[in-house]
Motif scaffolding. Sequence first.
Motif, PDB file in Angstrom:
ATOM      1  N   LEU A 138      36.963  33.978  33.514  1.00  0.00           N
ATOM      2  CA  LEU A 138      37.210  33.040  32.261  1.00  0.00           C
ATOM      3  C   LEU A 138      35.640  33.468  31.286  1.00  0.00           C
ATOM      4  CD1 LEU A 138      38.786  30.831  30.973  1.00  0.00           C
ATOM      5  CD2 LEU A 138      37.238  28.837  31.942  1.00  0.00           C
ATOM      6  N   TRP A 139      36.064  32.741  29.727  1.00  0.00           N
ATOM      7  CA  TRP A 139      34.114  33.210  29.443  1.00  0.00           C
ATOM      8  C   TRP A 139      34.355  31.840  28.853  1.00  0.00           C
ATOM      9  CZ3 TRP A 139      32.694  32.692  23.488  1.00  0.00           C
ATOM     10  CH2 TRP A 139      31.594  33.283  23.548  1.00  0.00           C
ATOM     11  N   HIS A 140      32.707  31.213  29.500  1.00  0.00           N
ATOM     12  CA  HIS A 140      32.309  29.111  29.456  1.00  0.00           C
ATOM     13  C   HIS A 140      31.492  29.632  28.523  1.00  0.00           C
ATOM     14  CE1 HIS A 140      33.142  25.091  29.626  1.00  0.00           C
ATOM     15  NE2 HIS A 140      31.963  25.229  29.670  1.00  0.00           N
ATOM     16  N   ASP A 141      31.407  28.853  26.923  1.00  0.00           N
ATOM     17  CA  ASP A 141      30.517  29.101  26.315  1.00  0.00           C
ATOM     18  C   ASP A 141      29.306  28.352  26.269  1.00  0.00           C
ATOM     19  OD1 ASP A 141      31.788  27.784  24.863  1.00  0.00           O
ATOM     20  OD2 ASP A 141      32.358  28.717  23.187  1.00  0.00           O
ATOM     21  N   TRP A 142      28.841  27.445  27.355  1.00  0.00           N
ATOM     22  CA  TRP A 142      27.805  26.581  28.069  1.00  0.00           C
ATOM     23  C   TRP A 142      27.625  27.402  28.868  1.00  0.00           C
ATOM     24  CZ3 TRP A 142      26.682  22.006  24.838  1.00  0.00           C
ATOM     25  CH2 TRP A 142      27.165  21.439  23.456  1.00  0.00           C
ATOM     26  N   PRO A 143      26.100  26.813  29.735  1.00  0.00           N
ATOM     27  CA  PRO A 143      25.125  27.570  30.795  1.00  0.00           C
ATOM     28  C   PRO A 143      25.944  26.474  31.837  1.00  0.00           C
ATOM     29  CG  PRO A 143      23.391  27.012  28.731  1.00  0.00           C
ATOM     30  CD  PRO A 143      24.744  26.739  28.090  1.00  0.00           C
ATOM     31  N   LEU A 144      26.013  27.226  32.834  1.00  0.00           N
ATOM     32  CA  LEU A 144      26.284  25.890  33.474  1.00  0.00           C
ATOM     33  C   LEU A 144      25.287  26.162  34.841  1.00  0.00           C
ATOM     34  CD1 LEU A 144      30.225  27.778  34.670  1.00  0.00           C
ATOM     35  CD2 LEU A 144      29.358  25.808  32.775  1.00  0.00           C
ATOM     36  N   ASP A 145      25.464  24.581  35.346  1.00  0.00           N
ATOM     37  CA  ASP A 145      24.506  24.537  36.445  1.00  0.00           C
ATOM     38  C   ASP A 145      25.368  24.277  37.261  1.00  0.00           C
ATOM     39  OD1 ASP A 145      22.972  22.497  38.598  1.00  0.00           O
ATOM     40  OD2 ASP A 145      22.393  21.183  37.558  1.00  0.00           O
ATOM     41  N   VAL A 146      25.743  25.629  38.221  1.00  0.00           N
ATOM     42  CA  VAL A 146      26.494  25.383  39.639  1.00  0.00           C
ATOM     43  C   VAL A 146      26.252  25.149  40.902  1.00  0.00           C
ATOM     44  CG1 VAL A 146      27.588  26.411  41.559  1.00  0.00           C
ATOM     45  CG2 VAL A 146      26.181  27.903  39.103  1.00  0.00           C
ATOM     46  N   ASP A 147      24.724  24.182  40.605  1.00  0.00           N
ATOM     47  CA  ASP A 147      24.314  23.225  41.373  1.00  0.00           C
ATOM     48  C   ASP A 147      25.076  21.384  41.159  1.00  0.00           C
ATOM     49  OD1 ASP A 147      22.730  24.911  43.509  1.00  0.00           O
ATOM     50  OD2 ASP A 147      21.224  24.107  42.699  1.00  0.00           O
ATOM     51  N   ALA A 148      25.063  21.373  39.926  1.00  0.00           N
ATOM     52  CA  ALA A 148      25.732  19.902  40.213  1.00  0.00           C
ATOM     53  C   ALA A 148      27.503  19.936  40.214  1.00  0.00           C
ATOM     54  CB  ALA A 148      25.286  19.771  38.361  1.00  0.00           C
ATOM     55  N   MET A 149      28.068  21.156  39.854  1.00  0.00           N
ATOM     56  CA  MET A 149      29.349  21.567  40.115  1.00  0.00           C
ATOM     57  C   MET A 149      29.983  21.367  41.805  1.00  0.00           C
ATOM     58  SD  MET A 149      29.373  24.737  37.301  1.00  0.00           S
ATOM     59  CE  MET A 149      31.433  25.191  37.327  1.00  0.00           C
ATOM     60  N   ASN A 150      28.849  22.015  42.736  1.00  0.00           N
ATOM     61  CA  ASN A 150      28.948  21.767  43.811  1.00  0.00           C
ATOM     62  C   ASN A 150      28.454  20.395  44.136  1.00  0.00           C
ATOM     63  OD1 ASN A 150      29.891  24.915  45.273  1.00  0.00           O
ATOM     64  ND2 ASN A 150      27.167  24.821  44.861  1.00  0.00           N
ATOM     65  N   PHE A 214      33.321  20.589  32.724  1.00  0.00           N
ATOM     66  CA  PHE A 214      32.369  19.198  31.730  1.00  0.00           C
ATOM     67  C   PHE A 214      31.732  19.299  32.767  1.00  0.00           C
ATOM     68  CE2 PHE A 214      35.219  17.120  29.177  1.00  0.00           C
ATOM     69  CZ  PHE A 214      35.240  17.907  28.148  1.00  0.00           C
ATOM     70  N   VAL A 215      31.065  18.762  34.389  1.00  0.00           N
ATOM     71  CA  VAL A 215      29.967  18.474  34.698  1.00  0.00           C
ATOM     72  C   VAL A 215      28.607  19.773  34.652  1.00  0.00           C
ATOM     73  CG1 VAL A 215      29.031  18.345  37.314  1.00  0.00           C
ATOM     74  CG2 VAL A 215      30.899  16.996  36.884  1.00  0.00           C
ATOM     75  N   GLY A 216      29.773  21.291  35.210  1.00  0.00           N
ATOM     76  CA  GLY A 216      28.124  22.136  34.868  1.00  0.00           C
ATOM     77  C   GLY A 216      28.201  22.358  33.257  1.00  0.00           C
ATOM     78  N   ASP A 217      28.637  21.642  31.980  1.00  0.00           N
ATOM     79  CA  ASP A 217      27.516  22.880  30.949  1.00  0.00           C
ATOM     80  C   ASP A 217      27.114  20.620  30.640  1.00  0.00           C
ATOM     81  OD1 ASP A 217      30.494  20.805  30.039  1.00  0.00           O
ATOM     82  OD2 ASP A 217      30.664  22.303  29.536  1.00  0.00           O
ATOM     83  N   GLY A 218      27.232  19.777  31.661  1.00  0.00           N
ATOM     84  CA  GLY A 218      26.504  18.587  31.176  1.00  0.00           C
ATOM     85  C   GLY A 218      27.138  17.560  30.170  1.00  0.00           C
ATOM     86  N   HIS A 219      27.891  17.568  30.473  1.00  0.00           N
ATOM     87  CA  HIS A 219      28.924  16.772  29.696  1.00  0.00           C
ATOM     88  C   HIS A 219      29.861  15.588  30.233  1.00  0.00           C
ATOM     89  CE1 HIS A 219      29.598  19.450  26.646  1.00  0.00           C
ATOM     90  NE2 HIS A 219      29.594  19.445  25.233  1.00  0.00           N
ATOM     91  N   ARG A 220      29.474  16.028  31.832  1.00  0.00           N
ATOM     92  CA  ARG A 220      29.847  14.532  32.677  1.00  0.00           C
ATOM     93  C   ARG A 220      28.814  14.548  33.247  1.00  0.00           C
ATOM     94  NH1 ARG A 220      32.759  14.387  28.796  1.00  0.00           N
ATOM     95  NH2 ARG A 220      34.805  12.753  28.838  1.00  0.00           N
TER      96      ARG A 220
END
Length: 282
Positions: A138-150, A214-220
């Motif tokens: 999947l392409w997600h067109d926002w930079p992802l923070d993997v640490d926040a996702m974990n 949504f967490v990884g891209d900073g929206h939540r």
Amino acid sequence: MVVRVRLGISYDGSGFAGWARQKEGQRTVQQEIEDALRIVTRSGGTVYELTVAGRTDSGVHARGQVAHVDLPDEVWAAHREKLLKRLAGRLPADVRVWEATEAAPGFDARFSAVWRRYAYRITDHPSGVDPLLRGHVLWHDWPLDVDAMNEAARGLLGEHDFAAYCKRREGATTIRTLQELSLLRGGDGIVTATVRADAFCHNMVRSLIGALLFVGDGHRPPDWPAKVLAARVRDSAVHVVRPHGLTLEEVGYPADELLAARSRQARNRRTLPGGGPAAGCC
């Protein structure tokens, strides 16, 4: 007398309307394998029905799917030695049966399983997905923070009612034990989410990934997915991500002597502490 045969299966889900045979005549993995099995065993109008570990949705892939089929003794004896090769000659290129062995006593592909492990693959590269991987990432067109996702993922682990992350089905429980949910960015930049549970309800993995994105891209914030879980109701902000990034990687089973007991246990009605009964495991 019949012999229960355990099958190891993989498929590219892009061209399938999911695993399960459809009344509308859509192309499914189950139908392709059952039709091929009927032809190679020369069973005429008899269809040997498959029972599968996990019914994947339309577009979802599998590399470690497991199913079983009950064949008459004489059919198994006549075809066991060349069954894989004959199936390979009949099946389309996007589905393979890699293993066909006599199952241990008490084995049930669905109810004997103790866990299913999926992987969901995402890239946030600004240029998109490698064209050779476009059907699986999947392409997600926002930079992802993997640490926040974990961090967010850790708040979802354990046994919970995952109603907020499942499409409800009449008479089915949404109680599941999420054993692992972790994300790792590889050297190629692809983020792989590993998701393992005793079982999954409909759309559960894709909804969990949607919340973590949504967490990884900073929206939540990282605590948001756990708050959604605790509410036990669908949140319109939780998107069910597209199916093509999802692959069933492996199904786990107990030792042979525990298969029958596990199958009986999995059929029991599940409850949470202080809660009422819930029907069915899967």
